[in-house]
Structures are given as C-alpha cells and as structure tokens.
Design an enzyme around this catalytic site. Structure first.
Site, PDB file in Angstrom:
ATOM      1  N   ASP A 160     -27.502 -40.909  16.453  1.00  0.00           N
ATOM      2  CA  ASP A 160     -27.986 -40.819  15.086  1.00  0.00           C
ATOM      3  C   ASP A 160     -28.448 -39.371  14.982  1.00  0.00           C
ATOM      4  O   ASP A 160     -29.517 -39.024  15.499  1.00  0.00           O
ATOM      5  CB  ASP A 160     -29.140 -41.788  14.846  1.00  0.00           C
ATOM      6  CG  ASP A 160     -29.676 -41.724  13.429  1.00  0.00           C
ATOM      7  OD1 ASP A 160     -29.291 -40.785  12.689  1.00  0.00           O
ATOM      8  OD2 ASP A 160     -30.485 -42.587  13.049  1.00  0.00           O
ATOM      9  N   LEU A 196     -29.728 -37.351  12.781  1.00  0.00           N
ATOM     10  CA  LEU A 196     -31.034 -37.027  12.211  1.00  0.00           C
ATOM     11  C   LEU A 196     -31.685 -38.290  11.668  1.00  0.00           C
ATOM     12  O   LEU A 196     -31.595 -38.595  10.477  1.00  0.00           O
ATOM     13  CB  LEU A 196     -30.915 -35.971  11.113  1.00  0.00           C
ATOM     14  CG  LEU A 196     -32.255 -35.309  10.780  1.00  0.00           C
ATOM     15  CD1 LEU A 196     -32.785 -34.502  11.957  1.00  0.00           C
ATOM     16  CD2 LEU A 196     -32.148 -34.431   9.561  1.00  0.00           C
ATOM     17  N   ASP A 197     -32.322 -39.025  12.546  1.00  0.00           N
ATOM     18  CA  ASP A 197     -33.027 -40.237  12.140  1.00  0.00           C
ATOM     19  C   ASP A 197     -34.225 -39.862  11.269  1.00  0.00           C
ATOM     20  O   ASP A 197     -34.974 -38.930  11.580  1.00  0.00           O
ATOM     21  CB  ASP A 197     -33.518 -40.978  13.398  1.00  0.00           C
ATOM     22  CG  ASP A 197     -34.252 -42.249  13.049  1.00  0.00           C
ATOM     23  OD1 ASP A 197     -33.585 -43.248  12.710  1.00  0.00           O
ATOM     24  OD2 ASP A 197     -35.499 -42.252  13.109  1.00  0.00           O
ATOM     25  N   GLU A 241     -29.227 -46.790  17.224  1.00  0.00           N
ATOM     26  CA  GLU A 241     -30.690 -46.825  17.187  1.00  0.00           C
ATOM     27  C   GLU A 241     -31.268 -47.893  18.113  1.00  0.00           C
ATOM     28  O   GLU A 241     -32.100 -47.597  18.975  1.00  0.00           O
ATOM     29  CB  GLU A 241     -31.166 -47.059  15.742  1.00  0.00           C
ATOM     30  CG  GLU A 241     -30.798 -45.908  14.824  1.00  0.00           C
ATOM     31  CD  GLU A 241     -30.991 -46.234  13.350  1.00  0.00           C
ATOM     32  OE1 GLU A 241     -31.583 -45.395  12.642  1.00  0.00           O
ATOM     33  OE2 GLU A 241     -30.544 -47.305  12.895  1.00  0.00           O
ATOM     34  N   ASP A 271     -27.952 -34.083   7.640  1.00  0.00           N
ATOM     35  CA  ASP A 271     -27.328 -35.074   8.520  1.00  0.00           C
ATOM     36  C   ASP A 271     -26.015 -34.529   9.074  1.00  0.00           C
ATOM     37  O   ASP A 271     -25.700 -34.657  10.253  1.00  0.00           O
ATOM     38  CB  ASP A 271     -27.039 -36.378   7.754  1.00  0.00           C
ATOM     39  CG  ASP A 271     -28.289 -37.151   7.383  1.00  0.00           C
ATOM     40  OD1 ASP A 271     -29.127 -37.355   8.263  1.00  0.00           O
ATOM     41  OD2 ASP A 271     -28.408 -37.550   6.210  1.00  0.00           O
ATOM     42  N   GLU A 308     -23.431 -42.028  13.654  1.00  0.00           N
ATOM     43  CA  GLU A 308     -23.770 -42.809  12.466  1.00  0.00           C
ATOM     44  C   GLU A 308     -23.165 -42.192  11.209  1.00  0.00           C
ATOM     45  O   GLU A 308     -22.891 -42.890  10.235  1.00  0.00           O
ATOM     46  CB  GLU A 308     -25.294 -42.877  12.319  1.00  0.00           C
ATOM     47  CG  GLU A 308     -25.773 -43.626  11.102  1.00  0.00           C
ATOM     48  CD  GLU A 308     -27.247 -43.446  10.866  1.00  0.00           C
ATOM     49  OE1 GLU A 308     -27.654 -43.359   9.695  1.00  0.00           O
ATOM     50  OE2 GLU A 308     -28.002 -43.370  11.864  1.00  0.00           O
ATOM     51  N   GLU A 309     -22.925 -40.900  11.244  1.00  0.00           N
ATOM     52  CA  GLU A 309     -22.437 -40.195  10.066  1.00  0.00           C
ATOM     53  C   GLU A 309     -20.924 -40.239   9.907  1.00  0.00           C
ATOM     54  O   GLU A 309     -20.397 -39.800   8.882  1.00  0.00           O
ATOM     55  CB  GLU A 309     -22.901 -38.737  10.111  1.00  0.00           C
ATOM     56  CG  GLU A 309     -24.405 -38.546  10.206  1.00  0.00           C
ATOM     57  CD  GLU A 309     -25.159 -39.205   9.065  1.00  0.00           C
ATOM     58  OE1 GLU A 309     -24.632 -39.221   7.931  1.00  0.00           O
ATOM     59  OE2 GLU A 309     -26.265 -39.715   9.302  1.00  0.00           O
ATOM     60  N   ASP A 334     -25.646 -45.505   4.269  1.00  0.00           N
ATOM     61  CA  ASP A 334     -26.842 -44.866   3.740  1.00  0.00           C
ATOM     62  C   ASP A 334     -26.491 -43.565   3.038  1.00  0.00           C
ATOM     63  O   ASP A 334     -25.457 -42.947   3.307  1.00  0.00           O
ATOM     64  CB  ASP A 334     -27.834 -44.561   4.873  1.00  0.00           C
ATOM     65  CG  ASP A 334     -28.362 -45.829   5.521  1.00  0.00           C
ATOM     66  OD1 ASP A 334     -28.582 -46.808   4.789  1.00  0.00           O
ATOM     67  OD2 ASP A 334     -28.549 -45.835   6.753  1.00  0.00           O
TER      68      ASP A 334
END
Length: 329
Positions: free
Chosen positions: A111, A113-114, A278, A70, A92-93, A64
C-alpha cells in the site's frame, strides 16, 4: 552508552551468507530508501498541494479515490525495487501485478501511501509492505504468488511518516522498530523484539458508524462503554486517528486494539481494508509482537485470498482484547 544498530547492519547480520535472506534484505533496504523519498514529499505538506489532489475521476484498483501522491509513492517504490530480486510488485494502486526483475525470487505487495486521505491535514501516513517468496515454476501465473495465506510471508512492515520517520519490521523473528536519524541518514534500531501488552483498556474504532455494524460489534462497544459497571468490568478509552499506520504504531508502543468491522453500508459488507496489502502485513507484525489479528472469526494469517484486491474486516492488537472481540462473534 551502546552504539545503536543500523538497519544496514541488522539486515547484514540477519541475512549472513544465506542467499534467500540476502534477497529479502536487499528488498527491505530498497523499500526503506523509497520511504525516505516519500517522507520528504509528505513533509512538504501544503507546499506540495497538488499531490493531495484527487487524480482523475476513476478510483484506484481497490475502489478508493486516488490522490496524486499515491501514484508518486508507487513509482518511487517501483524504481527502488527494480535492481532488487523482486519479480513482481503488487500494489493497491494498480489493477495487475507490475513486472520488475525476470530473475527475481520474491514478490512484494504494497500500500504505497496508507492514509493518503489525511495527507492535507498533517496526520501521520505511511507505506505498508509484504514480501513472499516467488518461484516462476511453482505458479501457473504471477498473481498466484500473492494468492496464498498470510502465513507464507517471509517479511513485512510499515513506514510511518510523522514527527519521526519510523520503520516497523519483521522477518519472522520478532518485531523491530527502526527510526530514521536525520543527522546520519541511517535507520537505527530503537526497540527490539517489541511485545504488545496482552491486556488493554484502549480501543480504536470509528464509533460514528455504530448504527451500521453487525450485532456482535454493537454489543462489544456497548459493553466497553458500560465501563466498570458493565460486563467487561473496566473503564475504556477510545483513541482513533483514522490513519491505520498511526493507529498501529500507537498499539506497538503502548498496547490497545484496532477495529475496522464490516457493516451494512454499500461497499462495506465485506470490510474495507485490503487483505493482501494491509491485513496480511499488519497481522504478521502483530503476531510477531505477541498480539493477535482476526477478521472476527478467523485468524488473518490463515485466510487464503480469492482476489488480489480483496477487502476484509480487521481486528488487531492486544491478544486478550482481540480474543474478547472474537468471542462476541
């Protein structure tokens, strides 16, 4: 009037003299502290305009677009976790696990900063976390520690940054809701042992993508839209924020079902949400609140990941409605 229980007191009572629980308590405390720092940045909105900018040209490890905030959120979490018994941080980053404490007995997946794509629209965003036990002797490589079914989690939760900063947490003994009290600086227990109503007339889904969905999901939506006169025999409302923590908190508050199916578009054929960062933590929270979570055919917590950034379809919320959706498959 009873005195509200603080997160600090709750964790101390839950952990007692158990060393493993104390490790989890210290880790959740650190995540909550990091969350307050993230909440302060989010609350500045357009005053921190640069944090909403896309970072470079490459996407994050999950594929993404990565915003500056983030990365800042991940760094805040990493810093707070450094003194805790956390061996590795999976984010996730980041493409690979981030080493923290060589003596750590836990691995944390986040995650950071969802919902960051909504950061410049003043919509609630949040941080999602999952905690699993870690034993260096038990795994050939650190990544194996997170490549386990979601049922291996010992704690999970999310922070939602909105009008209030809220922590929804589970330690495998029900789901609790804590709210940050700005007067005292403490997270206070606002709702204990939350139960999601089994029945609902409310669903959350991005209906604009209906033409791309598999036939079972198209049939489900058509039956909902048919209302009382249709096979479901009741009228439905659609509520969709598009920021998962906001949609999830609504479900914990009044019930409903969240649906993010796979579809025929490129990059969506295996679903869009991350299993480890998530789906696992949300499924754990929801099941502890007597709800359900599935990918359409399989209970989320029974799935074993095959990749650290694996994507998956996700349905969670009111148990009877989750089961109804699964029946279409």
């Amino acid at each position: 009037m009873s005195v509200a229980v603080s997160l600090k007191t709750y964790l101390a009572d839950w952990a007692g003299s158990d060393a493993s629980r104390q490790a989890v308590a210290a880790t959740v405390t650190a995540i909550a502290e990091a969350g307050l720092g993230i909440a302060d940045l989010v609350a500045r909105g357009p005053l921190e305009e640069g944090l909403a900018n896309i970072r470079g040209v490459d996407p994050n490890a999950g594929g993404d677009a990565q915003k500056e905030l983030d990365v800042v959120a991940e760094e805040l979490i990493r810093e707070k976790l450094l003194p805790t018994p956390t061996a590795f941080l999976a984010s996730e980053e980041s493409e690979e696990l981030i080493p923290l404490n060589p003596e750590g007995r836990l691995v944390v997946a986040v995650d950071p900063l969802d919902g960051s794509s909504n950061i410049d629209t003043n919509v609630s965003v949040g941080t999602i976390y999952s905690i699993m036990p870690y034993d260096a002797a038990a795994f050939a490589k650190p990544e194996d520690a997170v490549m386990r079914p979601g049922s291996a989690q010992v704690a999970a939760g999310f922070l939602a940054y909105g009008p209030a900063t809220i922590l929804v947490a589970t330690f495998g003994e029900g789901t609790q809701v804590f709210v940050h009290d700005r007067r005292t600086g403490e997270f206070l227990l606002a709702r204990s042992d939350v139960e999601i109503p089994a029945e609902t007339k409310e669903y959350g889904i991005n209906q604009s993508n209906v033409r791309h969905w598999d036939a079972p999901m198209q049939r489900y939506l058509a039956d909902c839209l048919a209302g009382k006169e249709g096979p479901r025999g009741k009228d439905f409302n659609m509520r969709w924020v598009g920021s998962m923590v906001a949609d999830a908190f609504r479900i914990f508050t009044r019930g409903g079902v969240y649906v993010y199916p796979r579809d025929k578009r490129k990059g969506y054929d295996n679903g869009r949400l991350r299993l480890i960062y998530e789906a696992f933590p949300l499924a754990f929270l929801v099941e502890q609140a007597k709800g359900g979570a599935t990918d359409g055919t399989t209970r989320i917590l029974d799935i074993t990941p095959h990749h650290i950034h694996q994507r998956i379809p996700l349905v969670f919320g009111s148990k009877a409605e989750v089961d109804a959706i699964a029946s279409y498959y």
